[in-house]
Design a protein around this motif. Structure first.
Motif, PDB file in Angstrom:
ATOM      1  N   SER A  14      -5.655   0.753  -2.896  1.00 28.07           N
ATOM      2  CA  SER A  14      -5.496  -0.566  -2.848  1.00 28.07           C
ATOM      3  C   SER A  14      -3.867  -0.984  -3.263  1.00 28.07           C
ATOM      4  O   SER A  14      -3.142  -1.637  -2.363  1.00 28.07           O
ATOM      5  CB  SER A  14      -6.344  -1.430  -3.860  1.00 28.07           C
ATOM      6  OG  SER A  14      -7.725  -1.144  -3.478  1.00 28.07           O
TER       7      SER A  14
ATOM      8  N   LEU B 273      -2.579 -10.211   6.115  1.00 26.28           N
ATOM      9  CA  LEU B 273      -2.764 -10.072   4.540  1.00 26.28           C
ATOM     10  C   LEU B 273      -4.168 -10.281   4.076  1.00 26.28           C
ATOM     11  O   LEU B 273      -4.602  -9.600   3.053  1.00 26.28           O
ATOM     12  CB  LEU B 273      -1.896 -11.136   3.760  1.00 26.28           C
ATOM     13  CG  LEU B 273      -0.389 -10.852   3.542  1.00 26.28           C
ATOM     14  CD1 LEU B 273       0.383 -12.085   3.075  1.00 26.28           C
ATOM     15  CD2 LEU B 273      -0.432  -9.893   2.538  1.00 26.28           C
ATOM     16  N   SER B 274      -4.932 -11.192   4.639  1.00 26.83           N
ATOM     17  CA  SER B 274      -6.364 -11.428   4.454  1.00 26.83           C
ATOM     18  C   SER B 274      -7.333 -10.365   4.580  1.00 26.83           C
ATOM     19  O   SER B 274      -8.062  -9.875   3.951  1.00 26.83           O
ATOM     20  CB  SER B 274      -6.772 -12.714   5.050  1.00 26.83           C
ATOM     21  OG  SER B 274      -6.213 -13.671   4.651  1.00 26.83           O
TER      22      SER B 274
ATOM     23  N   THR C 135       1.629  -2.933   3.473  1.00 28.45           N
ATOM     24  CA  THR C 135       1.720  -4.315   3.942  1.00 28.45           C
ATOM     25  C   THR C 135       2.908  -5.076   3.781  1.00 28.45           C
ATOM     26  O   THR C 135       3.544  -5.507   4.786  1.00 28.45           O
ATOM     27  CB  THR C 135       0.568  -5.100   3.411  1.00 28.45           C
ATOM     28  OG1 THR C 135      -0.646  -4.470   3.503  1.00 28.45           O
ATOM     29  CG2 THR C 135       0.369  -6.394   3.900  1.00 28.45           C
TER      30      THR C 135
ATOM     31  N   MET D 250      -1.041  -2.374  -0.438  1.00 20.63           N
ATOM     32  CA  MET D 250      -0.049  -3.623  -0.455  1.00 20.63           C
ATOM     33  C   MET D 250       1.257  -3.215  -0.257  1.00 20.63           C
ATOM     34  O   MET D 250       2.102  -3.973   0.386  1.00 20.63           O
ATOM     35  CB  MET D 250      -0.626  -4.174  -1.810  1.00 20.63           C
ATOM     36  CG  MET D 250      -1.574  -4.961  -2.243  1.00 20.63           C
ATOM     37  SD  MET D 250      -1.763  -6.387  -1.059  1.00 20.63           S
ATOM     38  CE  MET D 250      -3.099  -5.839   0.262  1.00 20.63           C
TER      39      MET D 250
ATOM     40  N   HIS E  59      -6.049  -7.088   4.968  1.00 19.41           N
ATOM     41  CA  HIS E  59      -6.081  -5.958   3.958  1.00 19.41           C
ATOM     42  C   HIS E  59      -6.670  -6.237   2.439  1.00 19.41           C
ATOM     43  O   HIS E  59      -6.831  -5.356   2.120  1.00 19.41           O
ATOM     44  CB  HIS E  59      -4.415  -5.770   3.895  1.00 19.41           C
ATOM     45  CG  HIS E  59      -3.802  -5.143   5.223  1.00 19.41           C
ATOM     46  ND1 HIS E  59      -2.492  -4.735   5.387  1.00 19.41           N
ATOM     47  CD2 HIS E  59      -4.562  -4.770   6.435  1.00 19.41           C
ATOM     48  CE1 HIS E  59      -2.232  -4.388   6.702  1.00 19.41           C
ATOM     49  NE2 HIS E  59      -3.271  -4.438   7.360  1.00 19.41           N
ATOM     50  N   LEU E  60      -6.634  -7.352   2.047  1.00 19.77           N
ATOM     51  CA  LEU E  60      -7.212  -7.787   1.033  1.00 19.77           C
ATOM     52  C   LEU E  60      -8.718  -7.485   1.018  1.00 19.77           C
ATOM     53  O   LEU E  60      -9.294  -6.908   0.093  1.00 19.77           O
ATOM     54  CB  LEU E  60      -7.196  -9.042   0.433  1.00 19.77           C
ATOM     55  CG  LEU E  60      -5.674  -9.385  -0.133  1.00 19.77           C
ATOM     56  CD1 LEU E  60      -5.611 -10.994  -0.356  1.00 19.77           C
ATOM     57  CD2 LEU E  60      -5.418  -8.629  -1.395  1.00 19.77           C
TER      58      LEU E  60
ATOM     59  N   ALA F 269       0.107  -8.985  -3.588  1.00 17.74           N
ATOM     60  CA  ALA F 269      -0.671  -9.998  -2.555  1.00 17.74           C
ATOM     61  C   ALA F 269      -0.185 -11.223  -2.878  1.00 17.74           C
ATOM     62  O   ALA F 269       0.013 -11.919  -1.678  1.00 17.74           O
ATOM     63  CB  ALA F 269      -2.253  -9.819  -2.766  1.00 17.74           C
TER      64      ALA F 269
ATOM     65  N   CYS G 211      -9.046  -3.631   0.661  1.00 16.20           N
ATOM     66  CA  CYS G 211      -9.120  -3.331  -0.718  1.00 16.20           C
ATOM     67  C   CYS G 211     -10.511  -3.459  -1.319  1.00 16.20           C
ATOM     68  O   CYS G 211     -10.929  -2.801  -2.201  1.00 16.20           O
ATOM     69  CB  CYS G 211      -8.201  -3.992  -1.429  1.00 16.20           C
ATOM     70  SG  CYS G 211      -6.495  -3.636  -0.956  1.00 16.20           S
TER      71      CYS G 211
END
Length: 495
Positions: free
Chosen positions: A290, A255-256, A297, A294, A258-259, A235, A262
């Motif tokens: 997770s 990205l935010s 992503t 990533m 998908h975090l 990440a 997780c």
């Protein structure tokens, strides 16, 4: 069900499952000679491998070769340098007039060539999948269709590709494009099932050991920390290379998001209500998912077109590695090639693992693999080696006091993987490779160089959707026991 023992023969290494309570099943490991379940020396070539393993390797080489040919035919640079044709390779005029009359002849390069080569390979595997259906013994004469006649099969494959090149574009593209899209999405779902089943199997196996021995608990802890560390480092690197203070808003939001996914899945995996229904659920499983999120992503961001903004009267390209500076940058294809290499390795793994599970659990392996329970921990967590016998199944129960058969006898009685499932998986893989190379929905102007340097929005959103589908699938696995109807146990009988 007890843990499997590995019995090593002179020429093969087989996993033999034994039970101490009365019956046992004999099932081979997914990669007989090349897995954690049994190493083997590769120095002796096919003489040290089983016939089915050699066949599997040869089919993999055929698929790799066909994919490489597709890449070469899709590359504008290769076509120009080798054939000297700026507008693609044209069919000879005499042959064109004989086959198509005055109509336009198909170009023997570009996306049309990729469609035709993949049509030949997909048909080749689909026909074998149909002919080998319900085959469960290597002594069956139909097994020779999978393991023998290599010269004839190679000629047949080449013939199918040649026939595909004789089909006009207007007859091939409309139907085959939709078939490829459906097959590509089906293969993506197959991969998601395998990765979630892999995570669940690992978690169940080692959680079973953690309840019995502290050393297994330490293994669970280290593996969990390792996967979360890889996800966290990934990440950070994605934020560093795929975002910029002056742009890349879509990348930042993705990205935010998908975090957050997780974090949500990790919290749910240790929630008391989930643990009550699934005692073996835990952070190890969530950490693997997770890490895979990533990776998806990264794969999506590396395949998107770069973002261009105007700064001080000049256009600058951002949102890709090596392009986040104001100076003019040379397009870097190394990241895209690396992502494509990982993708293709996952394709080969999915085909082999799916064929093994199809032989072990039967036609409904996609459902049964999630219900498998480990009774004894094992380092070889990825491949369940025994299942409870059911009526009509091909596994044979034997008494515990009977002598364990030699590896050669086991090999003669059972398939190490489903031949039909193996070819059907490669049928779907051929379609997946086809639509991936040709940018899914925008196949008309597909070029290999553009795919690696300019990206494609269609490919980007397909990979983003794959990531979201992975999240939904794992979320469903966690919440399904809560939504299932509660069955009360019957009252005890009267004394």
């Amino acid at each position: 069900m007890m843990g499997a023992k590995v019995v090593t023969g002179r020429s093969t290494t087989q996993g033999l499952a034994q039970q101490h309570g009365g019956v046992s099943n004999v099932v081979e490991t997914p990669f007989n000679q090349a897995s954690c379940c049994g190493p083997v020396s590769w120095t002796s070539g096919c003489h040290s491998l089983t016939e089915s393993t050699c066949s599997r390797l040869l089919y993999i080489l055929l698929h790799v070769g066909a994919s490489a040919i597709c890449c070469l035919l899709l590359s504008k640079t290769v076509v120009e340098r080798v054939w000297g044709k700026a507008h693609g390779i044209q069919m000879p005029s005499v042959l064109c007039a004989h086959l198509f009359g005055n109509s336009d002849c198909p170009v023997l390069s570009g996306s049309g060539a990729v469609y035709r080569v993949c049509a030949g390979t997909a048909t080749f595997h689909l026909l074998q999948a149909v002919l080998l259906v319900r085959l469960h013994s290597p002594t069956n004469p139909r097994a020779q269709l999978h393991n023998s006649f290599w010269s004839l099969k190679l000629l047949f494959l080449l013939g199918l590709c040649v026939v595909a090149f004789c089909i006009p574009d207007e007859d091939l593209f409309p139907a085959w494009h939709y078939i490829g899209i459906c097959g590509g999405f089906t293969f993506i779902l197959l991969q998601l099932v395998l990765i979630t089943a892999f995570a669940q199997s690992w978690n169940k196996n080692w959680q079973t050991g953690a309840a019995q021995d502290c050393s297994w608990f330490l293994g669970v802890l280290l593996a969990t920390l390792g996967f979360y560390s890889m996800a966290g480092v990934g990440a950070v690197l994605l934020f560093h290379h795929y975002t910029h203070p002056d742009g890349c808003l879509l990348n930042k939001m993705l990205l935010s998001l998908h975090l957050c996914f997780c974090g949500l899945l990790s919290l749910l995996s240790i929630a008391p209500c989930i643990r009550l229904k699934q005692p073996n659920s835990g952070l190890l499983q969530a950490s693997i998912i997770s890490c895979y999120i990533m990776y998806l992503t990264f794969s999506a961001l590396s395949s998107r077109p770069p973002e261009t903004i105007t700064f001080q009267g000049q256009n600058h390209t951002f949102c890709l590695p090596g392009r986040n500076k104001m100076e003019p940058q040379i397009p870097d294809t190394s990241v895209a090639v690396f992502s494509a290499g990982i993708m293709y390795a996952c394709v080969l793994f999915a085909c082999n693992e799916a064929s093994y599970l199809a032989e072990l659990f039967g036609a409904l392996w996609i459902i049964k693999v999630y219900k498998y329970e480990f009774q004894k921990p094992s380092v070889c967590f990825c491949c369940p080696q025994t299942v409870e016998p059911e009526d009509g199944q091909r596994s044979r129960a034997r008494s515990a006091d009977q002598e364990t058969p030699p590896a050669a006898q086991v090999q003669s009685q059972h398939l190490s993987y489903s031949y039909s499932g193996f070819h059907f998986a490669f049928f779907l893989a051929s379609l997946y490779v086809m639509v991936t190379l040709t940018n899914w929905f925008s196949y008309e102007e597909a070029e290999l160089e553009k795919t690696f340097t300019k990206g494609s929005w269609a490919t980007f959103w397909v990979k983003v959707a794959s990531c979201w589908a992975c999240v939904l699938l794992y979320l469903g696995l966690l919440l399904a026991p809560l939504l299932a109807p509660h069955s009360e146990s019957p009252p005890p009988p009267p004394p």
